[in-house]
Motif scaffolding. Structure first.
Motif, PDB file in Angstrom:
ATOM      1  N   UNK A 900      13.521   4.931  14.930  1.00 56.67           N
ATOM      2  CA  UNK A 900      12.775   4.534  13.734  1.00 56.67           C
ATOM      3  C   UNK A 900      11.334   4.228  14.104  1.00 56.67           C
ATOM      4  N   UNK A 901      10.410   4.666  13.293  1.00 54.25           N
ATOM      5  CA  UNK A 901       8.989   4.375  13.483  1.00 54.25           C
ATOM      6  C   UNK A 901       8.515   3.457  12.359  1.00 54.25           C
ATOM      7  N   UNK A 902       7.717   2.481  12.727  1.00 55.99           N
ATOM      8  CA  UNK A 902       7.121   1.572  11.746  1.00 55.99           C
ATOM      9  C   UNK A 902       5.608   1.689  11.903  1.00 55.99           C
ATOM     10  N   UNK A 903       4.957   2.246  10.914  1.00 59.49           N
ATOM     11  CA  UNK A 903       3.539   2.549  10.968  1.00 59.49           C
ATOM     12  C   UNK A 903       2.773   1.543  10.123  1.00 59.49           C
ATOM     13  N   UNK A 904       1.745   0.933  10.700  1.00 61.52           N
ATOM     14  CA  UNK A 904       0.899   0.002   9.957  1.00 61.52           C
ATOM     15  C   UNK A 904      -0.251   0.806   9.367  1.00 61.52           C
ATOM     16  N   UNK A 905      -0.255   0.959   8.035  1.00 59.53           N
ATOM     17  CA  UNK A 905      -1.195   1.873   7.406  1.00 59.53           C
ATOM     18  C   UNK A 905      -1.879   1.212   6.218  1.00 59.53           C
ATOM     19  N   UNK A 933      -8.664  -2.522   3.635  1.00 61.35           N
ATOM     20  CA  UNK A 933      -8.271  -3.566   4.581  1.00 61.35           C
ATOM     21  C   UNK A 933      -6.902  -4.169   4.284  1.00 61.35           C
ATOM     22  N   UNK A 934      -6.191  -3.620   3.323  1.00 60.58           N
ATOM     23  CA  UNK A 934      -4.837  -4.082   3.049  1.00 60.58           C
ATOM     24  C   UNK A 934      -3.852  -3.119   3.704  1.00 60.58           C
ATOM     25  N   UNK A 935      -3.101  -3.625   4.668  1.00 66.41           N
ATOM     26  CA  UNK A 935      -2.151  -2.804   5.415  1.00 66.41           C
ATOM     27  C   UNK A 935      -0.727  -3.164   5.041  1.00 66.41           C
ATOM     28  N   UNK A 936       0.136  -2.204   5.202  1.00 64.29           N
ATOM     29  CA  UNK A 936       1.556  -2.429   4.957  1.00 64.29           C
ATOM     30  C   UNK A 936       2.350  -1.630   5.968  1.00 64.29           C
ATOM     31  N   UNK A 937       3.525  -2.135   6.349  1.00 66.15           N
ATOM     32  CA  UNK A 937       4.362  -1.366   7.280  1.00 66.15           C
ATOM     33  C   UNK A 937       5.046  -0.210   6.550  1.00 66.15           C
ATOM     34  N   UNK A 938       4.946   0.970   7.115  1.00 65.29           N
ATOM     35  CA  UNK A 938       5.592   2.159   6.581  1.00 65.29           C
ATOM     36  C   UNK A 938       6.704   2.537   7.552  1.00 65.29           C
ATOM     37  N   UNK A 939       7.939   2.259   7.159  1.00 61.73           N
ATOM     38  CA  UNK A 939       9.080   2.502   8.047  1.00 61.73           C
ATOM     39  C   UNK A 939       9.709   3.840   7.713  1.00 61.73           C
TER      40      UNK A 939
END
Length: 972
Positions: A900-905, A933-939
């Motif tokens: 699984x990859x969790x991308x901070x985007x 400047x608002x990031x969220x984890x994309x799993x």
């Protein structure tokens, strides 16, 4: 301690205690007032007014006559640390002496400029030392040591390094962003600043106008995270002029000036250079930031305390103590001799088939020709000349005035229009002359901007019109000079007058452009953008004449219509013909070509080409056709691409503008009184096609500078010939603890005494990442008599073999074989010896444990770095919202792999992951609101298990920012 002598005036106390005492005595408003460049006096405490900033790049500038040394790039060409230190000492002594006469002269000097000369098209290349970080830092350390002085407590002047950080373009300099990846940051840009700071000779730095990775340098986290970790001394950060306002204005990085001022102060800016001498705007913004809670009083105190440390070090509160309390030395014989020595050492002999040196006793007739043959050019950061020496002056003095002829090579022209021929009215008798006083200083009667001289008129009889010397500086940029030596200039009233001794000023008012128009030309004044018109009250520049068709005029401020004049150009004499005649009548020809430092490449203006101006190219070709014994001297602030001249002429030299002694120095080199030994501080390329885009700051990926350039340069970094020969022998390389001792013998095998610049390079022979072809690690300029030999020894820190390991975020010296190379240039290697560094092999990236920071890639295509937040950190985004690719080598996904990859985007777009062999791993769509400047984890689950050590490829598309990548392990 009595109040008659409070603790801050007690020299027995440490600076920290004294600064805190004075700080405690200042009111809140007085502390705020100290944040502006021009700080008012605090009379109740007996504290004088103070200003940060005194330009002193190659002499004290802007304060009247001073010793003018060679341009900074010329000092870099000397490769002589000791000489440059002595120049710094002279400049600081003159600053002290000048201040004793004029308290406007500052002791907080804004010098040197240590930005690396990455791209030779940069307009301010004359201000830097070299394209190489090791040479730049060595020369900068030497100059700042001279400026500082060697007293353990009191500083003669307090130098501030310019311009932090990665600043190499004038085009859009306040809005462009340099994309600087971690390896380039640590291996290239930071290194230029670090050595001088660590040497204890630097009072602070000035941030640059540009942005780095999307964040303005005036709010750079590197001030805190790097600069201020290099020394225990409080460092003063002075903003560049107007840059604080740019944060909310041209850059739009903050919504309000209060937010911008607060952010800069928190980031570490201590002195705000903005709105000239008027401090009210900045102080109001600081108070506004306080009222809004954006800063607190402690932020102000921190900045003021740093300023007080500088003032204490300069001895302001101990006026009768220290070695610098006296007036100092000014224009001494020693300083004049040093200016000559520096100019001589800055000359680089690029090519010579034996024509040089010339023998003054042989009675040769010498023709000195070209636009710079009788010029001693200054630049924007020069002082006024006390003494002046042109190539013509020097050659006449050395070879005899009766043996030296002169031909400038300018076209002589008349300009005709419908009302007659342009004419310079006779000036009042007291105003006539060349504009130079007896001491060589600029005569204030003939400076640009005068409005009391009569403007140009027209003469009905063409024969009564003025014949102007027209010089084409390249790109169609012209100057026009009257017979008495005065240049046509435009004053505030827009009248055209022959009033300037030289082109100059922040906006040059002496340059024009001839634009084809019907059967003639319009004459555009470049400084204002308007076209020249002819009216009853004289010749002037009309307002708003862009896009003119026919002769339709535009409205002036008084409602009248000024029609641009259509000129025909009558060539009275071609400059090429003048040069041909002079060359044909001489035994040898010296063509002096190059640039005027105020034209076509300077602060605010980048160059557009490496080519020599076409008119100058024609001059050397004409001289050579008339006389094969032709020497080309390029006196310029930057390199040129001159492959034909290098191939066809018997001798070619380069010198930066050499200051007050330039002409004497050149003549002594040409006559063989001095054997030239300058070395190129930057690569000379053969063609514009060899250069990357000016805004490409990735020296590694873009294969830039001698470190990575894969082509064949016209002249390589470190190149320079002498009038003798040197042999190199007996290279020994030995590891001693954390250093490598390198030693070899240099022998003068020729017939004349000369300096030699011995250079030591290192090359990694089996690197795991791209490394330089060779990298300078040591150099020394030595003088040897004929037959004399010298054993040179260098202690090279083992860390000089290292690189920034993005896989682990640290500086590392990779085990393996290295070659140490010695010779007189980067391309003329005479000796080579190997050294093997032992140690554990570099570890792969521990991906499951640490994840990946997006900016820590090994290779990229089509991406740029951006600011992760406004305060700190980097992220990666596709350039211009397109598609880009990142490659991370040797990623260790573990024996069981990851699933699984969790991308901070942030933002919207697509992220695709694959292995380097093409195996797809994942594809995910991001849609994170409120960018950037608002990031969220994309799993996202992986479609295949990544196991063991693999290269990972990440593809980005859209308006997307990627900050980090994390992975979860596959179950056992």
């Amino acid at each position: 301690m009595t109040e008659d002598r409070p603790p801050f005036r007690d020299p027995r106390l440490p600076f920290d205690q004294r600064a805190d005492d004075l700080l405690g005595r200042l009111t809140p408003d007085e502390r705020v007032a100290l944040l502006h460049q021009f700080t008012p006096a605090v009379e109740r405490l007996g504290v004088a007014a103070f200003r940060t900033g005194q330009e002193a790049l190659h002499g004290v500038a802007w304060m009247g006559p001073a010793t003018v040394f060679p341009q900074a790039v010329g000092l870099g060409a000397t490769w002589n640390d000791d000489l440059v230190r002595r120049v710094g000492e002279a400049v600081s002594r003159e600053a002290r002496a000048m201040r004793a006469r004029d308290d406007r002269v500052g002791l907080n000097v804004w010098a040197p400029t240590v930005n690396l000369l990455r791209n030779p098209l940069w307009g301010r290349g004359e201000e830097g030392y070299s394209e190489d970080p090791a040479l730049t830092s060595a020369i900068a350390t030497a100059y700042t040591r001279g400026l500082r002085g060697d007293h353990p407590v009191y500083w003669r002047t307090a130098p501030v390094l310019k311009h932090w950080l990665a600043h190499n373009n004038e085009t859009a300099r306040d809005t462009s962003s340099a994309s600087v990846r971690p390896r380039v940051l640590h291996e290239y840009d930071l290194r230029a600043f670090r050595a001088a700071v660590e040497a204890g000779a630097v009072a602070g730095v000035m941030p640059a106008y540009n942005l780095v990775n999307g964040r303005p340098n005036h709010v750079s986290p590197h001030l805190r995270d790097h600069l201020r970790t290099w020394t225990d001394r409080p460092l003063l950060v002075c903003s560049d002029a107007g840059a604080p306002s740019n944060l909310a204005a041209s850059q739009g990085y903050f919504a309000t000036h209060e937010e911008a001022t607060a952010a800069a102060l928190r980031a570490g800016v201590d002195s705000f250079t903005d709105h000239g001498t008027d401090s009210s705007t900045i102080t109001a913004r600081v108070r506004g930031a306080l009222d809004r809670g954006l800063i607190d009083p402690a932020d102000i105190d921190t900045a003021v305390r740093r300023q007080l440390h500088v003032r204490l070090a300069l001895g302001e509160f101990d006026p009768d103590l220290g070695p610098h309390a006296g007036a100092g030395a000014f224009d001494t014989p020693e300083h004049r001799d040093l200016a000559l020595e520096a100019a001589e050492q800055a000359v680089v002999l690029l090519a010579n088939d034996g024509l040089l040196p010339l023998d003054p006793a042989a009675g040769q007739r010498v023709a000195v020709v070209g636009p710079l043959a009788d010029e001693c050019k200054l630049d924007w950061y020069s002082g006024a000349l006390l003494h002046r020496s042109t190539p013509l002056d020097g050659l006449r003095e050395r070879f005899g005035s009766d043996r030296v002829t002169h031909a400038e090579g300018a076209d002589l022209v008349r300009l005709h229009c419908a009302t007659g021929t342009l004419r310079v009215p006779d000036a009042p008798a007291a105003e006539a002359g060349s504009g130079a006083g007896a001491d060589g200083a600029l005569d204030p009667a003939l400076v640009p901007g005068r409005t009391d001289l009569p403007p140009l008129t027209t003469a009905a009889d063409a024969a009564d019109g003025t014949v102007f010397a027209l010089t084409d500086w390249g790109g169609g940029v012209l100057t026009l000079r009257a017979p008495d030596g005065r240049y046509l200039s435009v004053a505030d009233d827009r009248r055209v007058r022959a009033s300037a001794d030289q082109p100059g000023g922040w906006v040059v008012q002496e340059t024009f452009r001839l634009e084809p128009h019907g059967d003639g030309h319009l004459l555009r004044h470049i400084g204002t953008g308007g076209h020249v018109s002819v009216a009853a009250d004289g010749v002037k520049v009309a307002a708003g004449t862009d896009g003119i068709a026919g002769t339709d005029g535009t409205a002036e401020g008084d409602g009248t219509v000024a029609a641009p004049a259509v000129f025909t150009v009558e060539t009275v004499r071609r400059g090429v013909d003048e040069v041909t005649a002079a060359a044909g009548a001489a035994d040898v020809v010296v063509v002096v070509a190059g640039n005027d430092p105020h034209i076509n490449g300077r602060e605010t203006e980048d160059r557009t080409t490496l080519a020599l101006p076409e008119a100058q190219d024609e001059l050397w070709r004409a001289a050579r056709a008339a006389n094969p014994r032709t020497v080309l001297v390029l006196a310029s602030s930057y390199p040129y691409a001159v492959p034909d001249a290098a191939a066809e002429l018997p001798a070619l030299l380069w010198t930066a503008h050499g200051g007050q002694a330039a002409g004497t120095a050149l003549a002594r080199v040409l006559a063989g009184d001095v054997s030239p030994a300058g070395r190129l501080p930057q690569t000379w390329y053969a063609d514009d096609a060899d250069l990357p885009d000016l805004l490409d700051y990735d020296v590694i990926g873009g294969r830039q500078t001698y470190l990575y350039f894969d082509g064949r340069p016209l002249f390589p970094f470190g190149h320079g010939l002498t009038y003798t020969e040197f042999s190199y022998a007996d290279l020994a390389v030995e590891r001693r603890g954390d250093s490598v001792l390198v030693a070899f013998t240099v022998t003068n095998t020729g017939r004349v005494a000369s300096d030699e610049v011995a250079q030591v390079y290192v090359r990694a022979l089996a690197p795991s990442v791209p490394r330089p072809h060779r990298e300078l690690v040591a150099h020394r300029r030595v003088r040897l008599a004929p037959g004399e030999r010298g054993r040179l020894a260098f202690r090279v820190p083992l860390s000089a073999l290292g690189f920034w390991d993005v896989a682990h975020g640290r500086w590392t010296v990779e085990p393996g074989p290295y070659a140490f190379l010695a010779g007189p240039s980067s391309a003329d290697i005479r000796l080579e010896a190997g050294l093997r560094v032992e140690g554990p092999p570099p570890a792969p990236r521990p991906v499951p444990e640490r994840g990946l920071t997006a900016a820590d890639y090994d290779e990229q295509r089509g991406t740029v770095l951006a600011d992760r937040t406004k305060e700190s950190g980097d992220c990666v985004t596709p350039a211009h919202g397109g598609a880009g690719e990142l490659l991370y080598r040797r990623c260790d996904f573990g024996p069981t792999g990851v699933r699984t990859a969790i991308l901070e985007v942030a933002g919207t777009g697509t992220v695709a992951l694959s292995l380097a062999d093409g195996t797809p791993l994942a594809r995910a769509e991001a849609a994170v609101p409120n960018p950037p400047y608002t990031y969220a984890p994309l799993e996202t689950p992986l479609t295949a298990t990544a196991i063991g050590v693999q290269d990972l490829r990440v593809t980005l598309q859209g308006e997307l920012r990627l900050a980090t990548l994390h992975f979860t392990r596959a179950p056992d």
